[in-house]
Scaffold this motif. Structure first.
Motif, PDB file in Angstrom:
ATOM      1  N   ASN A   1      27.005 -11.777 -51.416  1.00 34.44           N
ATOM      2  CA  ASN A   1      28.110 -12.675 -51.740  1.00 34.44           C
ATOM      3  C   ASN A   1      28.262 -12.738 -53.256  1.00 34.44           C
ATOM      4  O   ASN A   1      27.438 -13.335 -53.956  1.00 34.44           O
ATOM      5  N   ILE A   2      29.293 -12.126 -53.774  1.00 40.13           N
ATOM      6  CA  ILE A   2      29.490 -12.036 -55.219  1.00 40.13           C
ATOM      7  C   ILE A   2      29.691 -13.417 -55.838  1.00 40.13           C
ATOM      8  O   ILE A   2      29.309 -13.655 -56.991  1.00 40.13           O
ATOM      9  N   TYR A   3      30.246 -14.360 -55.076  1.00 32.18           N
ATOM     10  CA  TYR A   3      30.476 -15.705 -55.600  1.00 32.18           C
ATOM     11  C   TYR A   3      29.160 -16.446 -55.820  1.00 32.18           C
ATOM     12  O   TYR A   3      29.016 -17.206 -56.786  1.00 32.18           O
ATOM     13  N   VAL A   4      28.194 -16.227 -54.933  1.00 29.13           N
ATOM     14  CA  VAL A   4      26.871 -16.819 -55.115  1.00 29.13           C
ATOM     15  C   VAL A   4      26.238 -16.305 -56.403  1.00 29.13           C
ATOM     16  O   VAL A   4      25.659 -17.069 -57.183  1.00 29.13           O
ATOM     17  N   VAL A   5      26.358 -15.007 -56.639  1.00 33.15           N
ATOM     18  CA  VAL A   5      25.798 -14.415 -57.853  1.00 33.15           C
ATOM     19  C   VAL A   5      26.487 -14.981 -59.091  1.00 33.15           C
ATOM     20  O   VAL A   5      25.834 -15.356 -60.071  1.00 33.15           O
ATOM     21  N   LEU A   6      27.818 -15.059 -59.052  1.00 30.84           N
ATOM     22  CA  LEU A   6      28.579 -15.560 -60.201  1.00 30.84           C
ATOM     23  C   LEU A   6      28.211 -17.004 -60.517  1.00 30.84           C
ATOM     24  O   LEU A   6      27.990 -17.367 -61.685  1.00 30.84           O
ATOM     25  N   ILE A   7      28.133 -17.845 -59.490  1.00 34.66           N
ATOM     26  CA  ILE A   7      27.765 -19.252 -59.691  1.00 34.66           C
ATOM     27  C   ILE A   7      26.359 -19.351 -60.273  1.00 34.66           C
ATOM     28  O   ILE A   7      26.097 -20.138 -61.189  1.00 34.66           O
ATOM     29  N   ALA A   8      25.445 -18.540 -59.754  1.00 33.55           N
ATOM     30  CA  ALA A   8      24.063 -18.560 -60.241  1.00 33.55           C
ATOM     31  C   ALA A   8      23.997 -18.189 -61.722  1.00 33.55           C
ATOM     32  O   ALA A   8      23.266 -18.815 -62.506  1.00 33.55           O
ATOM     33  N   VAL A   9      24.765 -17.192 -62.121  1.00 32.89           N
ATOM     34  CA  VAL A   9      24.767 -16.755 -63.524  1.00 32.89           C
ATOM     35  C   VAL A   9      25.304 -17.861 -64.431  1.00 32.89           C
ATOM     36  O   VAL A   9      24.702 -18.190 -65.464  1.00 32.89           O
TER      37      VAL A   9
ATOM     38  N   ILE B   1      23.051 -22.757 -47.987  1.00 29.37           N
ATOM     39  CA  ILE B   1      23.683 -21.507 -47.604  1.00 29.37           C
ATOM     40  C   ILE B   1      22.696 -20.661 -46.813  1.00 29.37           C
ATOM     41  O   ILE B   1      21.552 -21.036 -46.603  1.00 29.37           O
ATOM     42  N   ARG B   2      23.141 -19.491 -46.366  1.00 27.49           N
ATOM     43  CA  ARG B   2      22.283 -18.608 -45.573  1.00 27.49           C
ATOM     44  C   ARG B   2      21.037 -18.221 -46.352  1.00 27.49           C
ATOM     45  O   ARG B   2      21.044 -18.150 -47.575  1.00 27.49           O
ATOM     46  N   ASP B   3      19.953 -17.943 -45.608  1.00 25.31           N
ATOM     47  CA  ASP B   3      18.686 -17.613 -46.255  1.00 25.31           C
ATOM     48  C   ASP B   3      18.807 -16.393 -47.158  1.00 25.31           C
ATOM     49  O   ASP B   3      18.248 -16.367 -48.261  1.00 25.31           O
ATOM     50  N   ASP B   4      19.532 -15.361 -46.705  1.00 22.92           N
ATOM     51  CA  ASP B   4      19.642 -14.171 -47.539  1.00 22.92           C
ATOM     52  C   ASP B   4      20.476 -14.451 -48.785  1.00 22.92           C
ATOM     53  O   ASP B   4      20.210 -13.900 -49.862  1.00 22.92           O
ATOM     54  N   GLU B   5      21.477 -15.348 -48.692  1.00 22.86           N
ATOM     55  CA  GLU B   5      22.262 -15.718 -49.867  1.00 22.86           C
ATOM     56  C   GLU B   5      21.428 -16.565 -50.829  1.00 22.86           C
ATOM     57  O   GLU B   5      21.572 -16.459 -52.056  1.00 22.86           O
ATOM     58  N   PHE B   6      20.557 -17.393 -50.279  1.00 20.09           N
ATOM     59  CA  PHE B   6      19.643 -18.176 -51.103  1.00 20.09           C
ATOM     60  C   PHE B   6      18.764 -17.246 -51.932  1.00 20.09           C
ATOM     61  O   PHE B   6      18.574 -17.444 -53.136  1.00 20.09           O
ATOM     62  N   VAL B   7      18.226 -16.212 -51.287  1.00 16.64           N
ATOM     63  CA  VAL B   7      17.379 -15.242 -51.986  1.00 16.64           C
ATOM     64  C   VAL B   7      18.207 -14.449 -52.996  1.00 16.64           C
ATOM     65  O   VAL B   7      17.727 -14.111 -54.082  1.00 16.64           O
ATOM     66  N   THR B   8      19.454 -14.147 -52.656  1.00 11.34           N
ATOM     67  CA  THR B   8      20.353 -13.486 -53.606  1.00 11.34           C
ATOM     68  C   THR B   8      20.515 -14.327 -54.868  1.00 11.34           C
ATOM     69  O   THR B   8      20.482 -13.808 -55.996  1.00 11.34           O
ATOM     70  N   ALA B   9      20.677 -15.647 -54.685  1.00  6.94           N
ATOM     71  CA  ALA B   9      20.802 -16.551 -55.833  1.00  6.94           C
ATOM     72  C   ALA B   9      19.547 -16.523 -56.691  1.00  6.94           C
ATOM     73  O   ALA B   9      19.624 -16.516 -57.922  1.00  6.94           O
ATOM     74  N   LEU B  10      18.378 -16.496 -56.044  1.00  2.86           N
ATOM     75  CA  LEU B  10      17.129 -16.447 -56.800  1.00  2.86           C
ATOM     76  C   LEU B  10      17.048 -15.177 -57.647  1.00  2.86           C
ATOM     77  O   LEU B  10      16.640 -15.215 -58.815  1.00  2.86           O
ATOM     78  N   GLY B  11      17.411 -14.047 -57.049  1.00  2.00           N
ATOM     79  CA  GLY B  11      17.398 -12.800 -57.804  1.00  2.00           C
ATOM     80  C   GLY B  11      18.359 -12.840 -58.975  1.00  2.00           C
ATOM     81  O   GLY B  11      18.045 -12.369 -60.078  1.00  2.00           O
ATOM     82  N   ALA B  12      19.541 -13.419 -58.744  1.00  2.00           N
ATOM     83  CA  ALA B  12      20.541 -13.511 -59.809  1.00  2.00           C
ATOM     84  C   ALA B  12      20.067 -14.420 -60.939  1.00  2.00           C
ATOM     85  O   ALA B  12      20.257 -14.118 -62.126  1.00  2.00           O
ATOM     86  N   ILE B  13      19.444 -15.544 -60.581  1.00  2.00           N
ATOM     87  CA  ILE B  13      18.955 -16.482 -61.589  1.00  2.00           C
ATOM     88  C   ILE B  13      17.826 -15.852 -62.396  1.00  2.00           C
ATOM     89  O   ILE B  13      17.763 -15.966 -63.622  1.00  2.00           O
ATOM     90  N   ASN B  14      16.925 -15.176 -61.710  1.00  7.66           N
ATOM     91  CA  ASN B  14      15.808 -14.516 -62.387  1.00  7.66           C
ATOM     92  C   ASN B  14      16.304 -13.465 -63.377  1.00  7.66           C
ATOM     93  O   ASN B  14      15.837 -13.397 -64.519  1.00  7.66           O
TER      94      ASN B  14
END
Length: 366
Positions: A184-192, A220-233
Motif C-alpha cells: 500500500n503506497i499510501y501507508v509508506v507515504l504516511i510513514a515517511v 490496518i492489516r498485519d502486512d501493512e503494519f509491517v510495511t509501515a515499520l519497514g518504511a519508518i526504519n
C-alpha cells in the motif's frame, strides 16, 4: 550480525575503537543500512527484535499463524525500498519547510507531547496499557534523569524489548513458497511524512520513533503494519543524518556519533544517507532472493543455549558500556518487559519511558 544489537551500540563501539573521519562515518552508515535490512529477519522471521522494532513481532506472529512469514519479510523490505525512493526526492521540501515548522512546535512542545501520549494510550485504551505506560515511564524518569553520563537508553530498551522477546517468544518460522504482498503506497507515504515530522519533537525523534509512529498503524492489516515499520526504519536511516542540516539537530544516536567522527556538512551528510540507503537496498534485494538461506543462517539464535549466550553477551555489553547502574536498569526494564507481555499490554506503551520523561522535563521549564 548479532540479533538484538542496536545500531547505536555498534556506533558507540566503532567510535570507541577509534573510527573517525568521513571514512569512519561512511562505514557506520553502511552498517546502519545493512542492519535495517537484517531487522526484517530478526524481528519478523525469528522474533528477535532490537529496541527499534520491538513491536514488530506482534504483527509477525499473526502472519506466522496464517503461514505468511515470508509475506511479512517481503512487506517490510519493500516498504523500506519504496520509502527510500520517496525520502530522497522530498529532501528539498523538508529543507525549506521544516525550519519554519520547528519554532512553532518548540513553542507548543507540551501540547505536542500530550498529543503523542494520547496516540499511544487512546489507540488501544485498557488498564494493562495504562499500567505498562506508567511503570515504564517511572523507570524512564529515573534512567534518563540519573546523575550519570552513561547512555542508559541502551540497557533500558534491551530490557524492554530484546530480552523478553528473546526468552519468551523467539522461535524459527517456516517460510512459504514465493512470498509476495500487495504494498500500500499510501501507508509508506504516511510513514515517511510522519517520521520526518517526528524529528520536530525532542525526546521522541530518537531510534524509538519507529515504535511510536508505528502505533498509528495498529488498525490496518498485519502486512501493512509491517510495511509501515519497514518504511519508518528506512526513512530514519536517511533522515537521521540529514536532520543535522535541516533543523540543525541530530536526535538519533547514530547521527550523533557520525557528527563526532567528522565535521558534518550538507553534501557529506547526503553522501552518508545515500551510502546507507544503497547498503539497505542491496542487502534487502539479497535477502529477498535468498530468503530461506538467510533465515537458516540466523536460526541457531532460536536455540535455548544460543539465547542464553546472547542474553549473557548483552548483559556483559551493558556492564562494559554503562556499569552497575546499567545492569540495574536492564534488570528492571526486563521485568517490566516481561510483565507487559504477560498482561498483553501493547509494547508501544513502553514508550512511556521516553514520553513521560520529556513531559516532566518540559513541565519543569514552564
Amino acid at each position: 550480525m548479532i540479533p538484538g544489537i542496536h545500531i547505536n551500540t555498534v556506533a558507540e563501539l566503532l567510535y570507541y575503537v577509534g573510527a573517525g573521519g568521513f571514512g569512519g562515518a561512511a562505514l557506520l552508515y553502511i552498517l546502519y543500512g545493512i542492519s535495517v535490512a537484517l531487522d526484517s529477519i530478526y524481528s519478523i522471521a525469528i522474533n528477535i527484535p532490537d529496541g527499534a522494532t520491538g513491536i514488530a513481532p506482534t504483527a509477525s506472529q499473526q502472519l506466522s499463524a496464517k503461514g505468511e512469514v515470508g509475506k511479512g519479510v517481503y512487506s517490510y523490505l519493500m516498504g523500506g525500498i519504496i520509502a527510500v525512493g520517496i525520502c530522497i526526492p522530498i529532501l528539498p521540501i523538508l529543507i525549506a519547510a521544516m525550519p519554519l515548522l520547528f519554532p512553532i512546535v518548540q513553542e507548543n512542545m507540551f501540547l505536542a507531547l500530550a498529543a503523542v501520549t494520547s496516540v499511544v494510550l487512546l489507540s488501544s485504551f485498557s488498564a494493562a496499557n495504562i499500567f505498562a505506560f506508567l511503570i515504564a515511564g517511572a523507570l524512564g524518569i529515573f534512567a534518563l534523569g540519573a546523575s550519570t553520563q552513561q547512555n542508559l537508553i541502551f540497557p533500558m530498551f534491551v530490557g524492554f524489548f530484546t530480552l523478553p522477546m528473546l526468552m519468551l517468544k523467539t522461535r524459527t518460522l517456516q517460510i512459504e513458497k514465493s512470498p509476495r504482498a500487495k504494498i500500500n503506497i499510501y501507508v509508506v507515504l504516511i510513514a515517511v511524512v510522519l517520521t520526518a515530522l517526528a524529528y520536530l519533537i525532542p525526546g521522541i525523534a530518537t531510534p524509538t520513533i519507529i515504535i511510536l509512529i508505528a502505533g498509528l498503524f495498529t488498525k490496518i492489516r498485519d502486512d501493512e503494519f509491517v510495511t509501515a515499520l519497514g518504511a519508518i526504519n528506512a526513512s530514519t536511516l536517511i533522515f537521521s543524518i540529514m536532520m543535522v542540516d535541516i533543523i540543525g539537530k541530530a536526535r538519533v544516536g547514530t547521527a550523533i556519533v557520525a557528527q563526532n567522527m567528522y565535521h558534518t556538512f550538507i553534501f557529506g551528510d547526503l553522501m552518508l544517507a545515500l551510502l546507507g540507503a544503497a547498503a539497505f537496498g542491496i542487502t534487502a534485494l539479497a535477502i529477498l532472493h535468498n530468503l530461506r538461506a538467510a533465515i537458516s543462517l540466523f536460526s541457531p539464535f532460536t536455540h535455548t543455549l544460543m539465547k542464553l549466550l546472547l542474553a549473557a553477551y548483552l548483559a556483559l555489553l551493558v556492564f562494559l558500556t554503562t556499569g552497575s547502574i546499567g545492569i540495574i536498569v536492564l534488570g528492571a526494564a526486563t521485568a517490566i518487559g516481561v510483565i507487559a507481555l504477560l498482561i498483553r499490554a501493547r509494547r508501544t506503551t513502553l514508550m512511556g519511558s521516553i514520553i513521560l520523561n520529556s513531559i516532566v522535563y518540559y513541565m519543569g521549564k514552564r
